[in-house]
Motif scaffolding. Structure first.
Motif, PDB file in Angstrom:
ATOM      1  N   THR A   1       0.838  -1.202   0.000  1.00 29.03           N
ATOM      2  CA  THR A   1       0.000   0.000   0.000  1.00 29.03           C
ATOM      3  C   THR A   1       0.872   1.250   0.000  1.00 29.03           C
ATOM      4  O   THR A   1       0.600   2.214  -0.733  1.00 29.03           O
ATOM      5  CB  THR A   1      -0.947  -0.006   1.220  1.00 29.03           C
ATOM      6  OG1 THR A   1      -1.805  -1.147   1.120  1.00 29.03           O
ATOM      7  CG2 THR A   1      -1.785   1.255   1.286  1.00 29.03           C
ATOM      8  N   LEU A   2       1.928   1.234   0.800  1.00 27.35           N
ATOM      9  CA  LEU A   2       2.829   2.384   0.848  1.00 27.35           C
ATOM     10  C   LEU A   2       3.571   2.547  -0.482  1.00 27.35           C
ATOM     11  O   LEU A   2       3.677   3.659  -1.002  1.00 27.35           O
ATOM     12  CB  LEU A   2       3.819   2.241   2.008  1.00 27.35           C
ATOM     13  CG  LEU A   2       4.809   3.387   2.206  1.00 27.35           C
ATOM     14  CD1 LEU A   2       4.095   4.734   2.343  1.00 27.35           C
ATOM     15  CD2 LEU A   2       5.690   3.113   3.426  1.00 27.35           C
ATOM     16  N   GLU A   3       4.080   1.454  -1.033  1.00 29.70           N
ATOM     17  CA  GLU A   3       4.764   1.526  -2.332  1.00 29.70           C
ATOM     18  C   GLU A   3       3.837   2.116  -3.390  1.00 29.70           C
ATOM     19  O   GLU A   3       4.245   3.001  -4.160  1.00 29.70           O
ATOM     20  CB  GLU A   3       5.189   0.127  -2.794  1.00 29.70           C
ATOM     21  CG  GLU A   3       6.336  -0.458  -2.036  1.00 29.70           C
ATOM     22  CD  GLU A   3       6.603  -1.880  -2.489  1.00 29.70           C
ATOM     23  OE1 GLU A   3       7.194  -2.046  -3.568  1.00 29.70           O
ATOM     24  OE2 GLU A   3       6.232  -2.812  -1.768  1.00 29.70           O
ATOM     25  N   THR A   4       2.606   1.639  -3.431  1.00 26.98           N
ATOM     26  CA  THR A   4       1.634   2.098  -4.419  1.00 26.98           C
ATOM     27  C   THR A   4       1.355   3.587  -4.250  1.00 26.98           C
ATOM     28  O   THR A   4       1.283   4.328  -5.232  1.00 26.98           O
ATOM     29  CB  THR A   4       0.332   1.270  -4.300  1.00 26.98           C
ATOM     30  OG1 THR A   4       0.658  -0.114  -4.531  1.00 26.98           O
ATOM     31  CG2 THR A   4      -0.698   1.708  -5.308  1.00 26.98           C
ATOM     32  N   ALA A   5       1.232   4.037  -3.007  1.00 26.28           N
ATOM     33  CA  ALA A   5       0.978   5.462  -2.740  1.00 26.28           C
ATOM     34  C   ALA A   5       2.168   6.319  -3.158  1.00 26.28           C
ATOM     35  O   ALA A   5       1.992   7.397  -3.752  1.00 26.28           O
ATOM     36  CB  ALA A   5       0.656   5.669  -1.260  1.00 26.28           C
ATOM     37  N   ILE A   6       3.375   5.862  -2.856  1.00 28.86           N
ATOM     38  CA  ILE A   6       4.580   6.615  -3.238  1.00 28.86           C
ATOM     39  C   ILE A   6       4.668   6.708  -4.755  1.00 28.86           C
ATOM     40  O   ILE A   6       4.897   7.783  -5.319  1.00 28.86           O
ATOM     41  CB  ILE A   6       5.842   5.960  -2.641  1.00 28.86           C
ATOM     42  CG1 ILE A   6       5.850   6.079  -1.117  1.00 28.86           C
ATOM     43  CG2 ILE A   6       7.112   6.582  -3.241  1.00 28.86           C
ATOM     44  CD1 ILE A   6       6.874   5.171  -0.427  1.00 28.86           C
TER      45      ILE A   6
END
Length: 159
Positions: free
Chosen positions: A142-147
């Motif tokens: 989720t964090l990778e996708t947001a970044i």
């Protein structure tokens, strides 16, 4: 409150040449990862000292076999050293360029988009993120996708 812009000391080593991955681009991607992780708050850090090494197939295979017991070159391999008492996170990130090129082609992704994802993935591992357990994996993805979305790059986990 977390520092929105953690300091970054970055060294880049080119065991293989790749003109599409200049130091400034890797630094920019690492900076996005640090800012995202700082805002996420899982890891308490104020700075990062990272090394990114771009390697060929043979070195990538050797390192993966030596440190993970897997006899093949993987796309990204990260060595996390933790956060010191002053708040500096340290890690080494190894990106195997031939695997990166092959995966981008097979997955029909732009080279730079896939390279950015691998760089960000490696930086998050260097900060202590992992994807062994389902809950950890979901948080990291989720964090990778947001970044990546902040960078204008599509979700790498969508088919």
């Amino acid at each position: 409150m977390k520092n929105p812009d953690p300091a970054l000391a970055l060294a880049v080593q080119y065991a293989v040449s790749e003109a599409r991955l200049p130091r400034w681009r890797l630094r920019r991607w690492a900076g996005y990862a640090l800012a995202g992780a700082s805002a996420d708050g899982l890891v308490d850090f104020t700075a990062a000292e990272l090394n990114i090494r771009l390697v060929g197939q043979a070195e990538g295979r050797e390192l993966n076999a030596q440190f993970r017991g897997r006899d093949y070159a993987t796309n990204v391999l990260t060595f996390e050293y933790g956060v010191d008492p002053l708040g500096t996170a340290r890690g080494d990130i190894v990106i195997c360029v031939p695997v990166l090129v092959r995966e981008a082609r097979e997955q029909k992704k732009a080279f730079a988009d896939h390279a950015a994802h691998l760089c960000i993935h490696g930086v998050l591992h260097a900060l202590g993120y992992d994807h062994i357990k389902v809950r950890e994996a979901k948080r990291m993805e989720t964090l990778e996708t947001a970044i990546l979305a902040r960078m204008g790059i599509a979700d790498p986990y969508q088919a």
